[in-house]
Write a protein that holds these residues in place. Structure first.
Motif, PDB file in Angstrom:
ATOM      1  N   GLU A 214       0.817  -1.212   0.000  1.00 32.63           N
ATOM      2  CA  GLU A 214       0.000   0.000   0.000  1.00 32.63           C
ATOM      3  C   GLU A 214       0.850   1.261   0.000  1.00 32.63           C
ATOM      4  OE1 GLU A 214      -2.759  -0.080   3.190  1.00 32.63           O
ATOM      5  OE2 GLU A 214      -3.867  -1.840   2.448  1.00 32.63           O
ATOM      6  N   ASN A 215       2.031   1.182   0.608  1.00 33.27           N
ATOM      7  CA  ASN A 215       2.912   2.353   0.687  1.00 33.27           C
ATOM      8  C   ASN A 215       4.325   1.933   0.245  1.00 33.27           C
ATOM      9  OD1 ASN A 215       4.458   4.600   1.340  1.00 33.27           O
ATOM     10  ND2 ASN A 215       3.348   5.014   3.240  1.00 33.27           N
ATOM     11  N   GLN A 218       7.418   3.756   1.880  1.00 32.69           N
ATOM     12  CA  GLN A 218       7.714   3.350   3.246  1.00 32.69           C
ATOM     13  C   GLN A 218       8.332   1.957   3.273  1.00 32.69           C
ATOM     14  OE1 GLN A 218       7.496   5.297   6.054  1.00 32.69           O
ATOM     15  NE2 GLN A 218       8.685   3.577   6.887  1.00 32.69           N
ATOM     16  N   THR A 219       7.834   1.082   2.396  1.00 28.99           N
ATOM     17  CA  THR A 219       8.420  -0.266   2.305  1.00 28.99           C
ATOM     18  C   THR A 219       9.883  -0.179   1.895  1.00 28.99           C
ATOM     19  OG1 THR A 219       6.285  -1.206   1.661  1.00 28.99           O
ATOM     20  CG2 THR A 219       8.249  -2.510   1.169  1.00 28.99           C
TER      21      THR A 219
END
Length: 282
Positions: A214-215, A218-219
């Protein structure tokens, strides 16, 4: 999926150009010089072996061009010689390994460096895996999971590191397995340090398996945090900014490589310098 033999065969295609450098040790029947014999002072006889002075065998008199203004620039201000061309003689066959996050430019920069060096070949471990398995990286992740892919990746590195005179681009997660470091450390490891935000601009919209979240940004940051300590074990770190293209990064790699070789001379050169400093005839 057993693909070891296939990977090995795919690597054989570079065997002719990434030739093994033979040792300077040659077994012979010991023949000791007499007073009537003209002796080559660079050859020693010991233990049934003929041993040539490493200085004679390896030292081609090539020094750091960045410390020699006359070599770098001509009267017209143009560079006389590409400093990358002088890396080969100084490296003496040692491989270069590029590590870093996905999208950091390892393949693009590695290819440029190898081409400019002229005597080195370029290998990309991800490319070898895809050609050997006839699957894309995302397809391998889907079929085998990350652990399966990392095992395949380790097999490729195990085979590739046996060659010399190669510039090798590795997958971003190759540092995750400590067993891989024993292979990487047989050469010189170069870390391309790129900010996650810059990487995302480069790879946004691609099908990178680990970023299907989803992000993704950030991953990516989380992955970098996990791997940062291992990346920083590299011999050379290049800080890559958004304004730098692959040629600019390659320029920095070449300069840093020459400086690294100056700071880490081979053991025989250290011994020679010490002997000469003590007034001994080397």
């Amino acid at each position: 999926m057993k693909i070891t033999s296939t990977i090995f065969l795919s690597l054989l295609t570079v065997q002719q150009t990434c030739a093994f450098t033979p040792s300077s040790f040659r077994p012979i029947i010991a023949t000791h010089p007499t007073s009537a014999t003209t002796v080559d002072v660079s050859t020693l006889y010991a233990g049934g072996f003929e041993w040539e002075d490493p200085a004679e065998a390896f030292d081609q008199g090539v020094e750091n061009p960045f410390k020699n203004p006359d070599l770098m620039k001509g009267e017209d201000g143009e560079m006389k010689i590409d400093p990358a061309r002088l890396l080969g003689p100084r490296l003496q066959g040692t491989n270069l390994y590029f590590v870093g996050m996905m999208g950091s430019g390892k393949s693009a920069v590695g290819d440029v460096v190898a081409r400019r060096m002229g005597t080195y070949n370029f290998l990309d471990t991800d490319d070898i895996i895809e050609k050997a398995t006839k699957l894309t990286i995302p397809e391998i992740f889907e079929a085998q999971g990350e652990d399966g892919f990392r095992s395949t990746e380790a097999q490729v590195l195990d085979s590739a590191h046996a060659y010399v005179r190669c510039v090798i681009s590795t997958g971003g997660g190759i540092v995750c397995r400590m067993q891989n470091w024993s292979k990487l450390q047989t050469g010189i490891v170069i870390y391309l340090d790129v900010a996650p935000e810059v990487i995302m601009k480069r790879i946004e919209g691609t099908d990178r398996p680990l970023l299907q979240t989803e992000n993704p940004l950030q991953t990516l940051k989380d992955l970098l945090a996990e791997r940062k300590d291992r990346y920083e074990q590299a011999d050379i770190t290049i800080e890559v900014t958004e304004a730098m293209d692959e040629n600019m990064v390659a320029d920095e790699v070449v300069k840093m490589m020459h400086n690294f070789i100056d700071d880490n001379p081979p053991a025989w050169k250290k011994a020679k310098a010490k002997a000469q400093a003590e007034g001994l005839d080397w």
